[in-house]
Write an enzyme that holds these catalytic residues in place. Structure first.
Site, PDB file in Angstrom:
ATOM      1  N   GLU A 277      42.230  76.768  47.897  1.00 10.50           N
ATOM      2  CA  GLU A 277      42.636  78.042  47.296  1.00 10.50           C
ATOM      3  C   GLU A 277      41.864  78.259  45.995  1.00 10.50           C
ATOM      4  O   GLU A 277      41.642  77.298  45.245  1.00 10.50           O
ATOM      5  CB  GLU A 277      44.139  77.976  46.975  1.00 10.50           C
ATOM      6  CG  GLU A 277      44.705  79.247  46.390  1.00 10.50           C
ATOM      7  CD  GLU A 277      46.144  79.097  45.897  1.00 10.50           C
ATOM      8  OE1 GLU A 277      46.564  77.958  45.587  1.00 10.50           O
ATOM      9  OE2 GLU A 277      46.838  80.112  45.817  1.00 10.50           O
TER      10      GLU A 277
ATOM     11  N   LYS B  79      48.750  85.433  51.051  1.00 10.07           N
ATOM     12  CA  LYS B  79      49.744  84.501  50.488  1.00 10.07           C
ATOM     13  C   LYS B  79      51.068  85.212  50.210  1.00 10.07           C
ATOM     14  O   LYS B  79      51.098  86.271  49.581  1.00 10.07           O
ATOM     15  CB  LYS B  79      49.194  83.906  49.193  1.00 10.07           C
ATOM     16  CG  LYS B  79      50.074  82.815  48.574  1.00 10.07           C
ATOM     17  CD  LYS B  79      49.424  82.296  47.287  1.00 10.07           C
ATOM     18  CE  LYS B  79      50.166  81.105  46.709  1.00 10.07           C
ATOM     19  NZ  LYS B  79      49.526  80.639  45.452  1.00 10.07           N
TER      20      LYS B  79
ATOM     21  N   CYS C  62      49.077  77.052  49.415  1.00 10.08           N
ATOM     22  CA  CYS C  62      49.693  76.425  48.239  1.00 10.08           C
ATOM     23  C   CYS C  62      51.221  76.494  48.211  1.00 10.08           C
ATOM     24  O   CYS C  62      51.882  75.857  49.027  1.00 10.08           O
ATOM     25  CB  CYS C  62      49.081  77.022  46.974  1.00 10.08           C
ATOM     26  SG  CYS C  62      49.260  75.949  45.539  1.00 10.08           S
TER      27      CYS C  62
END
Ligand SMILES: *[C@@H]1O[C@H](CO)[C@@H](O)[C@H](O)[C@H]1NC(C)=O
Ligand SMILES: *[C@@H]1O[C@H](CO)[C@@H](O)[C@H](O)[C@H]1NC(C)=O
Ligand SMILES: *[C@@H]1O[C@H](CO)[C@@H](O)[C@H](O)[C@H]1NC(C)=O
Ligand SMILES: *[C@@H]1O[C@H](CO)[C@@H](O)[C@H](O)[C@H]1NC(C)=O
Ligand SMILES: *[C@@H]1O[C@H](CO)[C@@H](O)[C@H](O)[C@H]1NC(C)=O
Ligand SMILES: *[C@@H]1O[C@H](CO)[C@@H](O)[C@H](O)[C@H]1NC(C)=O
Length: 512
Positions: A80, A183, A216
């Site tokens: 990321e 995300k 993440c």
């Protein structure tokens, strides 16, 4: 296959599994990238200046893609923020943004059809990297999507008429853009919007079937991670920029734990950035872990990990019945028959006395702790009705005096994110005072044989054993019973114990 160095590979020897046959495995690679940052991310750059900056990171990606291909990798995952960096504002990131077309709506190969869209230099370069090296590439970039401006106050379209998303892109080995994921769980990212709906995105490969995508912080949440798992996904691709948070949330510790606890493969590529304590990447399967965790102060450099791993996608393997991806073994043969099943232990004569407990903060949560005050013994510690049980035998090393405690926490974690937990953790306290229990410590000398157990209100419990200096040990045995009781047994440690943890996620209580 694996380059020499401080990379550690081990197998979960005590779990009896059919060895993957040769043609049902594939070669995966993750690259931990030492980010070249924009030193002034809050200052807007022209497109040209942003491209110049990103080129420095992409040049390294290109070298690593070639190295991965030489080692036979079929899929390579980059971290990321690895191309653009972080800490931008919504406006200062504008030079970095590219509009990423939806691969579900149109078929586009940015390497061979360059003229189709302007301002897609990053997409083109990644696509060509996949094509030239004949492997799947997963990367993370700053994406832009125009949206309809609306006077409807419930519209989520920002007033500037576009969304900015933290975006994963996936390229097939011929360069075709095959997946795009935005995300869902942002972590202090002013530059990006949360997508209007959580996205559940998967892509198919000819060598290993389906993979699911997450980024993440997403890994701690129902959307998209558990929704992917519940849809039967067993292979997840995971670009991350994970900030290490001992004693429970170090990168390799929690990422390995999720892979084991949810019985899946996680291809985890982290950024390397000492100042923010980011680092620690791995190729985790239910059977093995190939990982790298530099120590703070080590020279900051990237690290390519390559490993052959078994295919888990049941459809690809031609299995008919869709297995539940998660620990749902209703195993009746309990190996923990000698331990307490709940707080009112069935055999009162061997029940440990109630210990003296104290509260101390761990990852900002108020854990109830009790000290391990003998060389061997048993302990029960409860936080409300949630109880943790420990049987232990300590093997002190040398002259070291080290304090250990068993902690229990059940409740809503509210600092840096909101998520409901039930956690049992055996930790080395940072000092010799009980107030240091739960604080950060990276090293330990004391080895311990133990059985750690809790009765959880969730089937999503992630087990881990972290030894001194960021070394993972595979739990010798862990088992979940039908009543929610999870038992982890471990012995013969090779290093001192830092943390042994059963990290239970109560997804259903996050919004209570
Ligand atoms: C982000 O930028 C702010 C303001 O310039 C600064 O105070 C902060 O330390 C930066 N954070 C990171 C993670 O670099
Ligand atoms: C790309 O930009 C050029 C120059 O500004 C313009 O002539 C061209 O039409 C644009 N192409 C597309 C596909 O938007
Ligand atoms: C985990 O997955 C493996 C391989 O797909 C399977 O054989 C095993 O039964 C699963 N374990 C659990 C506990 O679900
Ligand atoms: C604890 O276990 C005992 C014996 O197995 C059982 O009788 C009792 O109901 C259990 N208590 C709770 C709170 O589960
Ligand atoms: C350890 O703690 C238990 C309960 O708090 C107590 O009964 C026991 O005497 C202690 N043992 C030592 C060696 O201090
Ligand atoms: C641990 O070590 C002892 C002594 O070397 C050995 O007898 C035992 O089998 C080992 N246990 C496991 C689970 O490997």
């Amino acid at each position: 296959m694996i380059p020499l160095g401080v990379i550690v590979t081990f197998s979960l020897a005590s779990v009896v599994l059919t060895q993957p046959v040769k043609d049902s495995s594939y070669v995966a690679a993750v690259y931990e990238h030492n980010l070249i940052v924009n030193p002034e991310p809050r200052v807007s750059l022209s497109r040209d200046a942003a491209l110049q900056h990103m080129k420095k990171n992409l040049d390294i990606y290109e070298e690593q893609a070639a190295r991965a291909a030489q080692q036979g990798a079929q899929i390579l995952v980059f971290p990321e923020d690895g191309i653009h960096g972080f800490n931008f504002s919504r406006s200062s990131i504008s030079g970095y943004l590219e509009t990423v077309p939806d691969p579900k709506q149109e078929s586009w190969n940015p390497c061979t059809e360059r003229e189709k869209y302007n301002n897609t230099e990053v997409l083109q370069r990644l696509s060509c990297m996949a094509r030239q090296n004949n492997l799947y590439i997963v990367a993370n970039m700053a994406g832009l999507q125009p949206c309809p401006l609306s006077t409807d106050p419930t519209s989520s379209c920002p007033s500037d008429g576009h969304w900015q998303f933290n975006t994963n892109v996936v390229f097939r080995s011929d360069g075709l853009l095959v997946a795009r994921y935005h995300k869902n769980n942002l972590f202090y990212e002013d530059s990006f919007d949360t997508p209007p709906q959580p996205e559940i995105i998967t892509f198919d490969t000819p060598f290993a079937g389906k993979f699911g995508l997450l980024i993440c912080f997403d890994i701690l949440f129902q959307e998209p991670t558990i929704t992917l798992v519940e849809k039967g996904l067993r292979q997840l691709v995971y670009p991350t920029a994970w900030i290490n948070t001992l004693p429970l949330l170090d990168s390799v510790q929690i990422h390995r734990a999720v892979s084991l606890g949810a019985n899946l493969t996680l291809l985890s590529a982290n950024l390397r950035h000492d100042h923010l304590d980011m680092g620690g990447s791995g190729i985790y399967t239910p059977f093995s872990a190939t990982y790298h965790h530099a120590k703070r102060g080590d020279p900051e450099e990237g690290r390519l990990l390559v490993a052959r791993v078994p295919v888990l996608d049941p459809e690809w393997l031609g299995q008919q019945a869709k297995e539940e991806g998660v620990l749902n073994s209703e195993s009746s043969s309990s190996t923990a028959a000698d331990s307490c099943h709940n707080e009112s232990c069935s055999d009162a004569s061997t029940a440990p006395p109630s210990p003296i407990t104290f509260t101390s903060s761990m990852i900002s949560d108020p854990f109830t702790f009790a000290l391990l005050n003998e060389t061997e013994g048993r302990l029960n510690v409860c936080d409300g009705t949630f109880c943790c049980h420990l049987q232990y035998q300590r093997f002190p090393q040398g002259s070291s005096k080290e304090l250990y405690a068993l902690g229990a926490f059940a409740g809503l974690h509210t600092v840096d994110g909101r998520f409901a937990l039930q956690v049992c953790a055996l930790v080395r306290c940072a000092g010799l005072d009980q107030s240091s229990c739960g604080q950060i410590v990276e090293e330990a000398e004391s080895k311990m044989d133990f059985l750690l157990e809790g009765k959880f209100g969730t089937r999503y419990v992630y087990p881990s054993v972290l030894a001194s200096r960021m070394v993972l040990e595979e739990p010798e045995h862990f088992e979940k019973a039908a009543d929610g009781r999870l038992t982890m047994k471990h012995s013969n440690m090779t290093g001192g114990l830092v943390t042994a943890s059963l990290f239970g996620r109560m997804y259903h209580q996050d919004n209570e």
